[in-house]
Design a protein around this motif. Structure first.
Motif, PDB file in Angstrom:
ATOM      1  N   LYS A 171     -40.468  19.285 -16.575  1.00 16.21           N
ATOM      2  CA  LYS A 171     -41.545  18.435 -17.081  1.00 16.21           C
ATOM      3  C   LYS A 171     -41.039  17.244 -17.886  1.00 16.21           C
ATOM      4  N   PHE A 172     -40.141  17.497 -18.822  1.00 14.97           N
ATOM      5  CA  PHE A 172     -39.746  16.406 -19.709  1.00 14.97           C
ATOM      6  C   PHE A 172     -38.928  15.366 -18.972  1.00 14.97           C
ATOM      7  N   SER A 173     -38.016  15.833 -18.140  1.00 10.32           N
ATOM      8  CA  SER A 173     -37.221  14.859 -17.403  1.00 10.32           C
ATOM      9  C   SER A 173     -38.094  14.060 -16.432  1.00 10.32           C
ATOM     10  N   GLU A 174     -39.161  14.654 -15.915  1.00 15.05           N
ATOM     11  CA  GLU A 174     -40.078  13.894 -15.042  1.00 15.05           C
ATOM     12  C   GLU A 174     -40.730  12.746 -15.819  1.00 15.05           C
ATOM     13  N   ARG A 175     -41.002  13.021 -17.090  1.00 17.32           N
ATOM     14  CA  ARG A 175     -41.660  12.018 -17.928  1.00 17.32           C
ATOM     15  C   ARG A 175     -40.844  10.721 -17.997  1.00 17.32           C
ATOM     16  N   TRP A 176     -39.508  10.873 -18.061  1.00 19.27           N
ATOM     17  CA  TRP A 176     -38.681   9.662 -18.251  1.00 19.27           C
ATOM     18  C   TRP A 176     -38.665   8.799 -16.988  1.00 19.27           C
ATOM     19  N   GLY A 177     -38.768   9.420 -15.828  1.00 21.05           N
ATOM     20  CA  GLY A 177     -38.844   8.649 -14.588  1.00 21.05           C
ATOM     21  C   GLY A 177     -40.137   7.848 -14.539  1.00 21.05           C
ATOM     22  N   ILE A 185     -31.102  11.272 -18.722  1.00 19.79           N
ATOM     23  CA  ILE A 185     -30.868  12.698 -18.468  1.00 19.79           C
ATOM     24  C   ILE A 185     -31.408  13.510 -19.633  1.00 19.79           C
ATOM     25  N   THR A 186     -31.894  14.702 -19.313  1.00 26.11           N
ATOM     26  CA  THR A 186     -32.434  15.608 -20.327  1.00 26.11           C
ATOM     27  C   THR A 186     -31.441  16.746 -20.510  1.00 26.11           C
ATOM     28  N   HIS A 187     -30.982  16.928 -21.725  1.00 28.52           N
ATOM     29  CA  HIS A 187     -29.956  17.952 -21.981  1.00 28.52           C
ATOM     30  C   HIS A 187     -30.575  19.350 -21.941  1.00 28.52           C
ATOM     31  N   SER A 188     -31.535  19.587 -22.824  1.00 27.16           N
ATOM     32  CA  SER A 188     -32.196  20.894 -22.901  1.00 27.16           C
ATOM     33  C   SER A 188     -33.606  20.719 -22.352  1.00 27.16           C
ATOM     34  N   GLU A 189     -33.851  21.251 -21.156  1.00 22.09           N
ATOM     35  CA  GLU A 189     -35.151  21.068 -20.489  1.00 22.09           C
ATOM     36  C   GLU A 189     -36.098  22.164 -20.987  1.00 22.09           C
ATOM     37  N   THR A 190     -36.918  21.800 -21.962  1.00 17.95           N
ATOM     38  CA  THR A 190     -37.767  22.767 -22.667  1.00 17.95           C
ATOM     39  C   THR A 190     -38.823  23.398 -21.756  1.00 17.95           C
ATOM     40  N   SER A 191     -39.122  22.772 -20.641  1.00 20.89           N
ATOM     41  CA  SER A 191     -40.146  23.337 -19.747  1.00 20.89           C
ATOM     42  C   SER A 191     -39.600  24.483 -18.897  1.00 20.89           C
ATOM     43  N   SER A 236     -38.619  14.882 -34.881  1.00 22.20           N
ATOM     44  CA  SER A 236     -38.546  15.662 -36.117  1.00 22.20           C
ATOM     45  C   SER A 236     -39.019  17.107 -35.994  1.00 22.20           C
ATOM     46  N   GLN A 237     -39.944  17.383 -35.064  1.00 26.06           N
ATOM     47  CA  GLN A 237     -40.607  18.705 -35.058  1.00 26.06           C
ATOM     48  C   GLN A 237     -39.885  19.745 -34.220  1.00 26.06           C
ATOM     49  N   LYS A 238     -38.646  19.480 -33.844  1.00 26.67           N
ATOM     50  CA  LYS A 238     -37.903  20.451 -33.026  1.00 26.67           C
ATOM     51  C   LYS A 238     -36.764  21.017 -33.878  1.00 26.67           C
ATOM     52  N   GLY A 239     -35.513  20.792 -33.476  1.00 26.61           N
ATOM     53  CA  GLY A 239     -34.403  21.426 -34.193  1.00 26.61           C
ATOM     54  C   GLY A 239     -34.299  21.066 -35.660  1.00 26.61           C
ATOM     55  N   SER A 266     -42.798   7.722 -34.732  1.00 24.58           N
ATOM     56  CA  SER A 266     -43.367   8.103 -33.435  1.00 24.58           C
ATOM     57  C   SER A 266     -42.859   9.512 -33.170  1.00 24.58           C
ATOM     58  N   SER A 267     -43.327  10.118 -32.112  1.00 25.71           N
ATOM     59  CA  SER A 267     -42.694  11.376 -31.714  1.00 25.71           C
ATOM     60  C   SER A 267     -41.451  11.034 -30.897  1.00 25.71           C
ATOM     61  N   GLY A 268     -40.808  12.043 -30.353  1.00 21.64           N
ATOM     62  CA  GLY A 268     -39.587  11.821 -29.592  1.00 21.64           C
ATOM     63  C   GLY A 268     -39.783  10.894 -28.394  1.00 21.64           C
ATOM     64  N   THR A 269     -40.962  10.952 -27.798  1.00 16.56           N
ATOM     65  CA  THR A 269     -41.241  10.118 -26.619  1.00 16.56           C
ATOM     66  C   THR A 269     -41.170   8.629 -26.972  1.00 16.56           C
ATOM     67  N   GLY A 270     -41.702   8.273 -28.132  1.00 14.98           N
ATOM     68  CA  GLY A 270     -41.639   6.881 -28.579  1.00 14.98           C
ATOM     69  C   GLY A 270     -40.204   6.451 -28.802  1.00 14.98           C
ATOM     70  N   ALA A 328     -29.613  10.202 -23.349  1.00 14.57           N
ATOM     71  CA  ALA A 328     -29.892  11.631 -23.205  1.00 14.57           C
ATOM     72  C   ALA A 328     -31.062  12.063 -24.075  1.00 14.57           C
ATOM     73  N   ASP A 329     -32.030  12.716 -23.436  1.00 16.67           N
ATOM     74  CA  ASP A 329     -33.098  13.413 -24.163  1.00 16.67           C
ATOM     75  C   ASP A 329     -32.465  14.677 -24.724  1.00 16.67           C
ATOM     76  N   CYS A 330     -32.202  14.633 -26.023  1.00 17.40           N
ATOM     77  CA  CYS A 330     -31.650  15.814 -26.702  1.00 17.40           C
ATOM     78  C   CYS A 330     -32.687  16.336 -27.675  1.00 17.40           C
ATOM     79  N   VAL A 331     -33.967  16.180 -27.295  1.00 15.75           N
ATOM     80  CA  VAL A 331     -35.049  16.514 -28.224  1.00 15.75           C
ATOM     81  C   VAL A 331     -34.904  17.954 -28.715  1.00 15.75           C
ATOM     82  N   THR A 332     -34.606  18.899 -27.798  1.00 16.80           N
ATOM     83  CA  THR A 332     -34.456  20.283 -28.280  1.00 16.80           C
ATOM     84  C   THR A 332     -33.005  20.775 -28.301  1.00 16.80           C
ATOM     85  N   SER A 333     -32.040  19.886 -28.086  1.00 20.35           N
ATOM     86  CA  SER A 333     -30.648  20.347 -28.213  1.00 20.35           C
ATOM     87  C   SER A 333     -29.981  19.825 -29.476  1.00 20.35           C
TER      88      SER A 333
END
Ligand SMILES: *Cc1c(COP(=O)(O)O)cnc(C)c1O
Length: 398
Positions: free
Chosen positions: A111-117, A155-161, A211-214, A84-88, A186-191
């Protein structure tokens, strides 16, 4: 001897489009915060003969990748790889660590942290939000107070938006001081693999990425890394979801198999990409990505485009163009130049543009991006001293 005259040299191209016409379409460079440029040998790995995930080489590939994912975290956590992507992966972490109806607090400022709520709400959790405006950083005490009687904090560590790097350590420590049983996801998708991240010391229970970030691999894989302690608290039967039941998935993957068919080719490619990241100590990797981001930020400042967030992520430079330029104009002009950057995310498309050296990129990519920004800004009519952004980036690289 031949009597034909040598062909005349081509005349200067009339336009940038004509000049670049010989470049293949995929020469378009990704300077967006994901998907990112991928190392050629990682791409080639996807062209290897198909392996079977239950054959010894398939099991070995999965285990190698899982082992390297934990090394990239620098902590004895156990990785689950999702198809899946990071969201999955985030959804899997949430349902596997929070019982039905559990109280979830979501800390958001973009944006990303809003998604988790929204995800927690749709999954039927008793969800509350502690929010800061986009561009701000979270206040540890405020989040801790909101999570006082929660089961799980998102919580989102690196807020890409917005380009903010929240203080994951301070927030987690403050929240656990008031609520020691709290589970922190923790959403560490881009950290992950990019910014300093010490989950064992900071007591973060689950780290989520994709996979498609760091990790500079094509899109299609998500990762969750679970702390040893939190594994005893995983929900046995999530009641919501089957495919993303990571309790079951973790048990399987620890034993070298997956309940479903994994994207084994992508996992094999990921393993190669991780080798490059793990070739240097994590501190060196983090410091270099930090310098590259600082170079982009310095270039932006030289062009009158400061950052949005006061505490910036090394994953992406989110810059506010000087009026009358808009984020959409800058990113559209970069696209015409063959560079895939991004404007802001709705509803802030015009407020900012986003450029990044996330993934397979080095300091010379950062310098190149500074040069491109000069060209883009100049052609959009901005006034600045030519060379200022490149010089500023160069100095920031040290
Ligand atoms: C990209 C991103 C996501 C979403 O990841 P997908 O892989 O697109 O599902 C989540 N959070 C952050 C901070 C991101 O940058």
């Amino acid at each position: 001897m031949t009597d034909t005259a040598p062909a005349p040299l081509p005349t200067a191209p009339a336009s940038a489009a004509q000049r670049d016409a010989h470049l293949p379409l995929n020469r378009r460079r990704l300077i967006a915060p994901g998907p990112v440029e991928v190392e050629p040998r990682v791409l080639l790995e996807l062209a290897q003969p198909q392996m079977h995930h239950r054959a010894p080489e398939g099991v070995e590939t999965l285990q190698e990748a899982r082992r390297k994912l934990a090394l990239l975290l620098g902590a004895p956590y156990d990785a689950v790889i999702t198809t899946s992507s990071g969201t999955g992966a985030f959804e899997g972490a949430l349902v596997s660590l929070t019982p039905e109806g559990g109280r979830v607090v979501n800390a958001q400022a973009g944006k990303f942290s809003e998604r988790w709520g929204e995800m927690a709400r749709r999954l039927g959790y008793d969800t509350s939000i502690v929010a800061r405006p986009w561009g701000d950083v979270l206040d540890p005490e405020e989040v801790a107070d909101a999570a006082r009687d929660a089961h799980t904090l998102l919580i989102t560590h690196s807020e890409t938006s917005t380009g903010a790097l929240h203080d994951l350590e301070a927030v987690t420590k403050a929240a656990k001081a008031l609520n020691p049983d709290l589970i922190v996801i923790a959403d560490c998708v881009t950290s992950y693999g990019v910014a300093e991240l010490r989950p064992a010391e900071w007591s973060v229970d689950a780290i989520v990425s994709g996979s498609q970030k760091g990790t500079a691999t094509p899109p299609g894989l998500g990762f969750v890394l679970f702390s040893p302690e939190v594994q005893a608290r995983m929900v046995k039967d999530t009641g919501r979801g089957f495919y993303l039941d990571l309790t079951r998935e973790l048990k399987g993957q620890k034993a070298g198999n997956t309940p479903q068919t994994p994207a084994i080719n992508l996992i094999s490619a990921l393993s190669l990409a991780l080798d490059r990241l793990l070739a240097v100590p994590l501190e060196v990797l983090w410091a270099e990505k930090r310098r590259q981001a600082d170079a982009l930020i310095a270039a932006g400042e030289a062009l009158g485009a400061p950052t949005w967030a006061p505490r910036t992520t090394p994953a992406v430079a989110v810059l506010r163009p000087p009026a009358p330029l808009t984020g959409r104009q800058v990113s559209a002009r970069l696209a015409e130049m063959g560079q895939r950057a991004l404007p802001g995310q709705a509803p802030h498309e015009d407020a900012v543009f986003r450029v990044s050296t996330l993934g397979y990129a080095d300091r010379y990519d950062a310098l190149g991006i500074a040069g491109m920004l000069e060209d883009a800004f100049a052609s959009l009519g901005a006034r600045f001293t030519r060379g200022a952004a490149v010089r500023a980036a160069w100095e920031a690289l040290g």
